[in-house]
Motif scaffolding. Structure first.
Motif, short mmCIF file in Angstrom:
data_model
loop_
_atom_site.label_atom_id
_atom_site.label_comp_id
_atom_site.label_asym_id
_atom_site.label_seq_id
_atom_site.Cartn_x
_atom_site.Cartn_y
_atom_site.Cartn_z
N SER A 1 61.96 115.72 28.11
CA SER A 1 61.19 114.49 28.18
C SER A 1 61.73 113.59 29.31
O SER A 1 62.80 113.83 29.84
CB SER A 1 61.28 113.75 26.86
N THR A 2 60.95 112.59 29.63
CA THR A 2 61.39 111.68 30.68
C THR A 2 61.51 110.26 30.11
O THR A 2 61.14 110.02 28.96
CB THR A 2 60.37 111.71 31.85
N PHE A 3 62.03 109.35 30.90
CA PHE A 3 62.08 107.95 30.46
C PHE A 3 60.65 107.41 30.42
O PHE A 3 59.74 107.99 31.03
CB PHE A 3 62.95 107.13 31.42
N ILE A 4 60.42 106.35 29.66
CA ILE A 4 59.07 105.79 29.55
C ILE A 4 59.10 104.29 29.77
O ILE A 4 59.85 103.56 29.12
CB ILE A 4 58.45 106.07 28.16
N ASP A 5 58.29 103.84 30.71
CA ASP A 5 58.13 102.41 30.96
C ASP A 5 57.19 101.85 29.88
O ASP A 5 55.99 102.08 29.93
CB ASP A 5 57.54 102.24 32.38
N ARG A 6 57.74 101.20 28.89
CA ARG A 6 57.02 100.60 27.77
C ARG A 6 56.25 101.61 26.93
O ARG A 6 55.04 101.78 27.08
CB ARG A 6 56.09 99.49 28.26
N ALA A 7 56.97 102.29 26.06
CA ALA A 7 56.34 103.27 25.17
C ALA A 7 55.56 102.55 24.07
O ALA A 7 56.05 101.60 23.48
CB ALA A 7 57.41 104.15 24.54
N LYS A 8 54.34 103.02 23.82
CA LYS A 8 53.51 102.39 22.78
C LYS A 8 53.62 103.14 21.46
O LYS A 8 52.62 103.40 20.80
CB LYS A 8 52.06 102.35 23.24
N CYS A 9 54.81 103.51 21.13
CA CYS A 9 55.06 104.14 19.84
C CYS A 9 56.54 103.94 19.56
O CYS A 9 57.26 103.38 20.37
CB CYS A 9 54.72 105.63 19.88
N THR A 10 56.98 104.37 18.39
CA THR A 10 58.41 104.30 18.10
C THR A 10 58.91 105.74 18.01
O THR A 10 58.31 106.64 18.58
CB THR A 10 58.69 103.52 16.80
N CYS A 11 60.01 105.93 17.29
CA CYS A 11 60.61 107.26 17.20
C CYS A 11 60.14 107.98 15.94
O CYS A 11 59.37 107.44 15.15
CB CYS A 11 62.12 107.11 17.19
N ASP B 1 52.03 111.46 25.45
CA ASP B 1 52.94 112.44 26.04
C ASP B 1 52.52 113.83 25.54
O ASP B 1 53.04 114.34 24.57
CB ASP B 1 54.37 112.11 25.57
N HIS C 1 53.58 105.92 31.69
CA HIS C 1 54.16 104.58 31.85
C HIS C 1 53.10 103.49 31.72
O HIS C 1 52.26 103.34 32.61
CB HIS C 1 54.85 104.46 33.20
N GLY D 1 53.33 100.49 32.18
CA GLY D 1 53.45 99.52 33.26
C GLY D 1 52.65 99.87 34.51
O GLY D 1 52.47 99.04 35.40
N GLN D 2 52.16 101.12 34.58
CA GLN D 2 51.46 101.57 35.79
C GLN D 2 49.96 101.30 35.78
O GLN D 2 49.26 101.62 36.74
CB GLN D 2 51.69 103.08 35.97
#
Lengths: 446, 515
Positions: free
Chosen positions: A2-12, A333, A362, A364-365
């Motif tokens: 996986s990659t980093f996420i600019d403001r993920a709209k979910c939790t874990c 994702d 992301h 933010g994009q």
């Protein structure tokens, strides 16, 4: 990877497991983790899912083993056992369910094994591994439901031919989950089908135990709930189909026809229900037509949502509301094949213009995708602008809507700028509610 | 020199990568039930050693308290180094920061940019540093922030990701300052450690007074003016639970003494933070939040500080003002101000006193706010039947006496609504004033509630006292909601629990009682 996420709209995964358990009737989560995980994750859904609240036993009420550094070193199994014993003593539940956080899984606590010591307990105590690093909230949803399917729901050799299980509507991640489930259940009952919903009105843990009698699972997503449907298939021999969330007349009619075919309901019955619901829809929709055509409420639509909503929402705007679907940005994702398949759905739209569909992890994009989708104003005297535009997304997109001068409604998670009680957007009725919310925005400045 | 609450504490920890936990730094208690007197005596005599429960409920996490501070800064990007859920509180805060910044006239205030490193199973085994590196470079190129703050959670804390080495490596490759903040939740049971963790990063990387620019033509008058202004500048340290209204009120009172108040560090930008030391005096409004910051600024820059009380209610606002005035030798001026303010306020409070007189109250929340709010309502004639404090340490010891007149019960518990509801079910106060997250359970029990704090309420200073009283009176003007809830919405606690002693849930409490 996986990659980093600019403001993920979910939790874990833990968050997904928790929001799922908190939506089950009188279920009590026991969170084996550090003290803050349960409170934080529960609070996220409490505030960001249209102010859904902590529920029966969420928020600060959530039982948790409250693991600290000492337990990380020596192991937290004893603490968990003590916490389970005392939760049973103090908290009144119809089902207890141990879920785990990152810390205890890294150090190798066997939470599932500890919970097995309580296997003769009534009400049942179940457990599943749900560390945050094992995936996002959708993973947690499937882990909890799969555990119920495999370990809790009774085997039934006799299936009820007109009973279905509803899956894929993830509590909290779908801000309108209860309203959405309610309307789907009502529509199915009109054509003689009974729905098992886990989270809907009138459900109970006892009823869930009998879900093994269904003859079909309907998953309202190709991505979420499928694992649970497969568990129903393997453990209980219940086949499954996937369907788009039926938002508004076009998608709901398609949904009813699909289900009718699958469960062999007479065509006449299905068509009669579609006709009467459609008549109901237009008898109310007619009310805003005068204003719609005189003031021109047709908009360029930009949709930013997850795969559960993106297509159905776009279809409602394009096929029922007559808007111009311009751009769809999806934050899920998922793998490339799934993306292609999902994108293909948009070719069904009845509008002359078809939207550009973009998968973008992301959040933010979004603004960049909007700018890319439309030519810049090069100081032209005559500039064909992206206006009047309407952005439908989550509360995170409000800023972007302001930047591009678009109207805005939050539908996808998170929704923090409005309150949701029994509202839903599914069915013909849900289409009316959505039209009401969208167009109210356009007249709200008066 | 008079005795300070922080006497005996030292603040030189910056050579360490993270702040010490509160458990290690200050004796602190978060599991107690009994009388205020015993608790006060217990601190310093081992009361804080136990702190364990048989049945625990979810409280906070230091990472989230640290984020409450860090996410408020202007034009900084936050990177959540951990698994996906750790930063999810940002979702519920969406829209809030922009509004909070705008109300404080912060130019171009935007909602927080936060990036999750989204650690997965592979990262747990092979480390998450590379993902963090990518996230830092992404933040730099996409947003050009003044600083990139790395809030590091439990997973990197356990697997040992060296975020400091990476920060040092990238420091000269990006224009943003990189601020590592170690705030793994499992490290401390006492969530206020999160404040120290956040301020540790801030002090290490962002507080950096630049050298004055040497000019060829000196301007002695400008220099003298600046010096003069600094000599009257008072930093008021705001906290996540205070409102903009509170800041306006406290600043108004200091301006009345001809001082120059400056409110920070929340919502501040990088320039304001870097020059935090340019003041004559640093003043705390809540000891739980900022002794680590103020103590360090004193040791490093010599800036004197006052950590005394929370300016809630008349008595504590008077006291807060007098302490500040004493430092500037404005004793006469402050007495005039207090006399005027108190006379006006007392008169305005009269009609509220009539309503509140004799009514019973239970207050729950952070130690300093819970006790000072209790004291204020006691001064209006209410009877305090109990205080539930999230924690108890040296900073709250003097506050217990203020409420001690009545026979009241003190429960020390971070959250733990089961214990609290058991108590409240016995005490049945006329009104409950509590922390966010607690009020809903109490309302379901059938007891009218009012919030202890909120971004929309001014509860500090004299205007805050008036608002608090008004809020309580309003709650009592219609108590039908809580009554309806009690009969229609179920609480998850068993009847047997309500009949048992709630403090039996605390391990080894017997030892505490004997103290």
């Amino acid at each position: 990877m996986s990659t980093f996420i600019d403001r993920a709209k979910c939790t874990c995964a833990l968050g997904g497991a928790l929001t799922t358990l908190l939506a089950l009737p009188k279920a009590v989560p026991i969170v084996h983790s550090s003290g803050g995980c349960a409170g934080t994750l529960s609070n996220t859904y409490n505030l960001s899912a249209g102010y859904r609240g902590a529920g029966y036993c969420g928020g600060t009420m959530t039982p948790t083993s409250n693991i600290v550094e000492r337990d990380i070193v020596f192991g937290g199994e004893e603490r968990l056992e003590e916490q389970i014993i005392n939760t049973l003593k103090i908290i009144d539940g119809d089902l207890y369910f141990v879920i785990t956080g990152c810390q205890v899984e890294i150090i190798g606590d066997d939470a599932v094994g500890i919970t097995r010591r309580f296997k003769d307990q009534k009400p049942a105590v179940l457990a599943a591994s749900t560390p945050g690093f094992s995936g996002n909230s959708f993973v947690g949803y499937d882990v909890v439901l799969t555990t119920l399917v495999n370990e809790f729901i009774d085997q039934k050799s006799e299936k009820a031919p007109k009973t279905v299980n509803l899956l894929g509507i993830v509590p909290g991640q779908d801000v309108f989950f209860r309203g959405n489930i309610r309307e789907i259940t009502r529509l199915l009952s009109l054509v003689g089908i009974k729905a098992n919903t886990f989270f809907g009105d009138g459900e109970s843990i006892d009823k869930i135990k009998d879900y093994g009698d269904a003859s079909l699972s309907i998953v309202f997503s190709e991505n979420y709930g499928v694992t649970t449907a497969k568990a129903f298939e393997e453990t209980h021999q219940i086949p499954y189909i996937t369907a788009d969330l039926p938002i508004g007349p076009t998608r709901t009619a398609a949904f009813l026809r699909k289900i009718g075919e699958q469960l062999v309901v007479e065509k006449e019955i299905i068509e009669a229900v579609i006709a009467s619901e459609s008549q109901y829809f237009f008898s109310y929709f007619e009310r805003i037509l005068d204003a719609y055509v005189d003031l021109d409420f047709q908009r360029y639509a930009i949709i930013n949502a997850d795969t559960a909503y993106a297509f159905s929402l776009t279809s409602f705007l394009a096929d029922d509301l007559g808007w111009v679907p311009h751009l769809v940005v999806i934050n899920d994702d998922i793998d490339d094949l799934k993306k292609k398949e999902y994108e293909h759905k948009f070719s069904q739209l009845g509008s002359e213009a078809k939207p550009k569909v973009v998968f973008e992890l992301h959040a933010g994009q979004l603004i960049k995708h909007i700018r890319k989708s439309w030519p810049n104003n090069q100081n032209n005297k005559y500039y064909h602008s992206l206006s009047p535009a309407y952005l439908i997304g989550s509360s995170l997109e409000k800023d972007t809507a302001q930047k591009i001068g678009a109207s805005f409604l939050s539908v996808a998670f998170p929704v923090t700028n409005r309150v949701v009680l029994d509202k839903g957007y599914t069915g013909f009725k849900g289409g009316l509610t959505l039209a009401e919310d969208l167009i109210s925005e356009l007249v709200s400045n008066r | 020199m008079s005795k300070k609450l922080t006497d005996g504490l030292t603040y030189d920890y910056l050579s360490a990568e993270s702040a010490p936990t509160r458990e290690d730094r200050i004796e602190t208690c978060f599991a107690y039930g009994g009388s205020g007197h015993n608790l006060k005596e217990g601190i310093g005599n081992g009361c804080a050693k136990h702190n364990r429960r048989k049945f625990a409920q979810s409280g906070g996490c230091q990472l989230n308290l640290a984020l409450g501070i860090l996410s408020s800064f202007q034009n900084m990007a936050i990177i959540l180094h951990g698994s996906l859920g750790c930063g999810s509180s940002h979702l519920s805060r969406s829209g809030l920061k922009k509004a909070a910044g705008a109300s404080r006239n912060k130019k171009g205030s935007m909602d927080t940019v936060w990036i999750e490193t989204n650690l997965d199973e592979t990262d747990v085994i092979s480390g998450g540093i590379e993902k963090l590196r990518e996230a830092i470079l992404y933040a730099e190129t996409e947003y050009r922030p003044d600083a990139i703050i790395i809030a590091s959670g439990c997973v990197p804390g356990i697997i040992g990701d060296d975020i400091d080495a990476l920060s040092n490596e990238l420091e000269n490759q990006v224009s943003a300052k990189i601020v590592p903040v170690h705030c793994a939740g499992f490290k401390s049971k006492y969530v206020a450690t999160g404040y120290d963790s956040a301020y540790h990063g801030l002090l290490k990387k962002l507080v950096d007074p630049r050298n004055r620019i040497h000019t060829t033509i000196t301007d002695e008058i400008a220099d003298a003016n600046e010096k003069y202004l600094n000599s009257k500048t008072v930093n008021i340290f705001n906290v996540g639970s205070n409102s903009y209204g509170d800041e306006v009120e406290l600043a108004r009172l200091l301006k009345a003494l001809d001082l120059n108040p400056r409110v920070l560090p929340l919502y501040a930008n990088i320039d304001e933070i870097s020059r935090i030391s340019e003041a004559a005096l640093n003043v705390s409004i809540c000891a739980t939040h900022d002794d680590y910051l103020l103590g360090h600024l004193k040791e490093r820059f010599g800036t004197e500080y006052i950590i005394d009380t929370l300016p809630i209610g008349i008595k504590n606002t008077n006291r807060w003002l007098r302490e500040i005035a004493k430092f500037f030798k404005l004793e006469n001026e402050v007495e005039k101000l207090i006399a005027l303010e108190n006379a006006q306020l007392e008169e305005a409070l009269e009609p509220f006193k009539e309503v509140l007189q004799g009514k019973t109250l239970f207050v729950g929340g952070g130690e300093t706010r819970a006790f000072t709010t209790g004291e204020f309502f006691q001064s209006l004639g209410m009877k305090i039947v109990g205080v539930k404090s999230h924690n108890f340490d040296i900073f709250a010891v003097p506050m217990v006496d203020d409420v001690d007149k009545d026979d009241f019960v003190v429960s020390v518990a971070p959250g733990q609504p089961a214990e609290e509801l058991n108590l409240l079910n016995r005490l049945r106060p006329d009104l409950y004033i509590g922390h966010s997250g607690a009020n809903v359970w109490v309302a379901k029990l059938g007891i009218p509630t009012a919030p202890l704090f909120g971004q929309a309420f001014n509860f500090m200073g004299y205007s805050g006292a008036f608002e608090l009283a008004r809020k309580a009176v309003k709650s009592l003007q219609n108590t039908s909601l809580s009554k309806k809830l009690a009969t229609n919405v179920a609480l998850p606690l068993r009847q047997e629990w309500y009949e048992s002693n709630p403090f039996d849930n605390i391990k080894d409490l017997e030892d505490v009682k004997q103290v």
